[in-house]
Design a protein around this motif. Sequence first.
Motif, PDB file in Angstrom:
ATOM      1  N   GLN A 144      21.227  20.047  42.675  1.00  0.00           N
ATOM      2  CA  GLN A 144      22.358  19.709  43.334  1.00  0.00           C
ATOM      3  C   GLN A 144      23.610  20.021  42.773  1.00  0.00           C
ATOM      4  OE1 GLN A 144      21.843  18.180  46.519  1.00  0.00           O
ATOM      5  NE2 GLN A 144      19.860  18.601  46.030  1.00  0.00           N
ATOM      6  N   MET A 145      23.877  19.928  41.592  1.00  0.00           N
ATOM      7  CA  MET A 145      24.850  20.591  40.631  1.00  0.00           C
ATOM      8  C   MET A 145      25.194  22.096  41.224  1.00  0.00           C
ATOM      9  SD  MET A 145      26.137  18.053  39.212  1.00  0.00           S
ATOM     10  CE  MET A 145      27.364  18.575  38.262  1.00  0.00           C
ATOM     11  N   ASP A 152      30.362  24.922  51.044  1.00  0.00           N
ATOM     12  CA  ASP A 152      31.674  25.128  51.784  1.00  0.00           C
ATOM     13  C   ASP A 152      32.681  24.212  52.182  1.00  0.00           C
ATOM     14  OD1 ASP A 152      30.624  27.861  52.075  1.00  0.00           O
ATOM     15  OD2 ASP A 152      29.287  27.301  53.861  1.00  0.00           O
ATOM     16  N   SER A 153      32.263  23.112  51.886  1.00  0.00           N
ATOM     17  CA  SER A 153      33.177  21.813  52.360  1.00  0.00           C
ATOM     18  C   SER A 153      33.312  20.903  51.294  1.00  0.00           C
ATOM     19  CB  SER A 153      32.903  21.146  53.438  1.00  0.00           C
ATOM     20  OG  SER A 153      31.535  20.486  53.244  1.00  0.00           O
ATOM     21  N   ALA A 154      34.302  20.270  50.973  1.00  0.00           N
ATOM     22  CA  ALA A 154      34.707  19.465  50.022  1.00  0.00           C
ATOM     23  C   ALA A 154      33.633  18.186  50.046  1.00  0.00           C
ATOM     24  CB  ALA A 154      36.080  18.863  49.997  1.00  0.00           C
ATOM     25  N   GLU A 155      33.404  17.712  51.402  1.00  0.00           N
ATOM     26  CA  GLU A 155      32.579  16.613  51.667  1.00  0.00           C
ATOM     27  C   GLU A 155      31.141  16.933  51.018  1.00  0.00           C
ATOM     28  OE1 GLU A 155      34.401  17.886  53.800  1.00  0.00           O
ATOM     29  OE2 GLU A 155      35.953  16.567  54.247  1.00  0.00           O
ATOM     30  N   GLU A 156      30.732  18.222  51.279  1.00  0.00           N
ATOM     31  CA  GLU A 156      29.372  18.376  50.959  1.00  0.00           C
ATOM     32  C   GLU A 156      29.323  18.438  49.233  1.00  0.00           C
ATOM     33  OE1 GLU A 156      25.916  21.838  50.862  1.00  0.00           O
ATOM     34  OE2 GLU A 156      27.704  22.108  52.476  1.00  0.00           O
ATOM     35  N   ARG A 161      26.999  15.915  44.533  1.00  0.00           N
ATOM     36  CA  ARG A 161      27.359  15.367  43.149  1.00  0.00           C
ATOM     37  C   ARG A 161      27.329  13.858  42.972  1.00  0.00           C
ATOM     38  NH1 ARG A 161      30.628  19.507  39.373  1.00  0.00           N
ATOM     39  NH2 ARG A 161      29.678  21.197  39.967  1.00  0.00           N
ATOM     40  N   THR A 162      27.075  13.107  43.911  1.00  0.00           N
ATOM     41  CA  THR A 162      26.780  11.661  43.887  1.00  0.00           C
ATOM     42  C   THR A 162      25.372  11.327  44.004  1.00  0.00           C
ATOM     43  OG1 THR A 162      28.923  11.523  45.303  1.00  0.00           O
ATOM     44  CG2 THR A 162      27.267   9.475  45.269  1.00  0.00           C
ATOM     45  N   PHE A 163      25.043  10.565  43.017  1.00  0.00           N
ATOM     46  CA  PHE A 163      23.767  10.422  42.595  1.00  0.00           C
ATOM     47  C   PHE A 163      23.522   8.520  42.499  1.00  0.00           C
ATOM     48  CE2 PHE A 163      25.077  13.949  40.469  1.00  0.00           C
ATOM     49  CZ  PHE A 163      24.150  14.841  40.617  1.00  0.00           C
ATOM     50  N   ILE A 195      34.742  23.742  40.430  1.00  0.00           N
ATOM     51  CA  ILE A 195      35.130  23.017  41.694  1.00  0.00           C
ATOM     52  C   ILE A 195      35.946  21.658  41.406  1.00  0.00           C
ATOM     53  CG2 ILE A 195      33.542  24.041  43.047  1.00  0.00           C
ATOM     54  CD1 ILE A 195      31.964  21.400  42.765  1.00  0.00           C
ATOM     55  N   GLY A 196      35.972  21.375  40.055  1.00  0.00           N
ATOM     56  CA  GLY A 196      36.694  20.280  39.761  1.00  0.00           C
ATOM     57  C   GLY A 196      36.433  18.974  40.184  1.00  0.00           C
ATOM     58  N   VAL A 197      35.197  18.804  40.703  1.00  0.00           N
ATOM     59  CA  VAL A 197      34.539  17.509  41.378  1.00  0.00           C
ATOM     60  C   VAL A 197      33.520  16.903  40.179  1.00  0.00           C
ATOM     61  CG1 VAL A 197      33.156  16.357  43.332  1.00  0.00           C
ATOM     62  CG2 VAL A 197      34.891  18.158  43.792  1.00  0.00           C
ATOM     63  N   ARG A 198      33.971  15.943  39.548  1.00  0.00           N
ATOM     64  CA  ARG A 198      32.756  15.120  38.557  1.00  0.00           C
ATOM     65  C   ARG A 198      31.707  14.579  39.017  1.00  0.00           C
ATOM     66  NH1 ARG A 198      33.826  17.698  34.190  1.00  0.00           N
ATOM     67  NH2 ARG A 198      32.893  15.958  32.975  1.00  0.00           N
ATOM     68  N   PRO A 199      30.468  14.803  38.652  1.00  0.00           N
ATOM     69  CA  PRO A 199      29.434  13.801  39.108  1.00  0.00           C
ATOM     70  C   PRO A 199      29.822  12.483  39.436  1.00  0.00           C
ATOM     71  CG  PRO A 199      28.789  15.412  37.292  1.00  0.00           C
ATOM     72  CD  PRO A 199      30.511  15.436  37.336  1.00  0.00           C
TER      73      PRO A 199
END
Length: 441
Positions: A144-145, A152-156, A161-163, A195-199
């Motif tokens: 997943q990481m 492609d999208s911020a939503e995906e 990265r959401t558990f 990508i700067g999105v933290r888990p």
Amino acid sequence: MSRSRVVVVGAGFAGFQAARTLSRNLRDKAEVILLNPTDYFLYLPLLPQVAAGILEPRRVTVSLPGALPRVRLVLGQATEVDLAGRQVHYEGPEGDAGRLEYDRLVLAVGSVNKLLPVPGITEHAHGFRGLPEALYLRDHLTRQMELSASADSAEERTARRTFVVVGAGYTGTEVAAQGALFTRALADRQRVGHIGVRPRWILVDIADRVLPELDRRLSDTADRVLRERGVEVRTNTSVKEATATGALLDDGDDIATRTLVWCVGVRPDPFVSEVGLPVERGRLVVDSRLTVPGHPEVFACGDAAAVPDVTRPGEYTPMTAQHASRQGRTAGHNVAASLGRGVPQAYVHHDLGFAVDLGGVKAAANPLGVALSGPIAGAVTRGYHLAAMPGNRVRVAADWLLDAVLPRQAVQLGLVRSGSVPLDTASPELARVPGVPFKES
């Protein structure tokens, strides 16, 4: 004169200790046979560290032939107990049928994932009771990481990265605590195209606090560590519905995620309800000597048995590894006594305390009732695990040392796929293999 035959069904904490005690007490007086689906004993408390990449899988397994040299191991899954004929029927690993005759029988089949009537749970959630499930989760978190980095999208990216972990008992709390550290380390290594999105980790439980079965101080310690680590603790909350792309909570929050780990607790193996003996909430009724009333040749212990708690009259001992191990020893002792070696004894045990490993140097423990937290609790917790393990102590300690000084190896091994570890199964210790018979609950 032929020797007596003792059959032990199950090699969890209770079954392993029963077989070991019997082999030591009876020696040449009886043949001890251990029926189990795998050739190893699994040290469950360290399973979250396997999923988090701290320990290699073999570190938490102990070879049954190696640890129990005077016990005959038979690989198979028990399918029926013929009480009148004193036989246990089983299915072997390749689908072959067999049967074992016994003079004494010890049922220690343990427990499986506890299920609740939540739509989509059995299809989209995964449990955490066996080694295949831990190996799957380790690969899944890594995957997943990696997939989020190329989404492609911020939503995906956010969803991957959401558990979500359901159940804030021992297992769920440790999975969330260890998993948060693991995915954070994976995120820090994604230097190229970062990508700067933290888990994001979410721990959900219907209780009003994490670790509700423990002292409030230990619960508060665990809650504080989780929140400091960025885990969102949602108490008084449950999952209303699960889908392939999310989890709907009963407070109305619809969380987009590809990961739902089911840790709401355990239930006795459904096999015990099929034996034809009285049960209490799915557990075999036994007396204080772990004997089944009306069948002095049959004993039961561990999660499969409703053992009277003589320290709390009117109650049964909880389904914990601590009780299972000691019940296994008592059952082994009493079986030997029934064959003329020793004097039978009642099962009496006062809890010695509990330990919850929260990853890194953090833990919560109360050995002998003394509440501890921080590095001291971490040292006590790991010391306890090393003392409790029946083998692999040096290897486990070596892995801990290497994890402290080296980065974890984060690669997908691809050994266990999603469909191989269904949540609704009576055999969490076995991965489903295409073309091989698989017993469902």
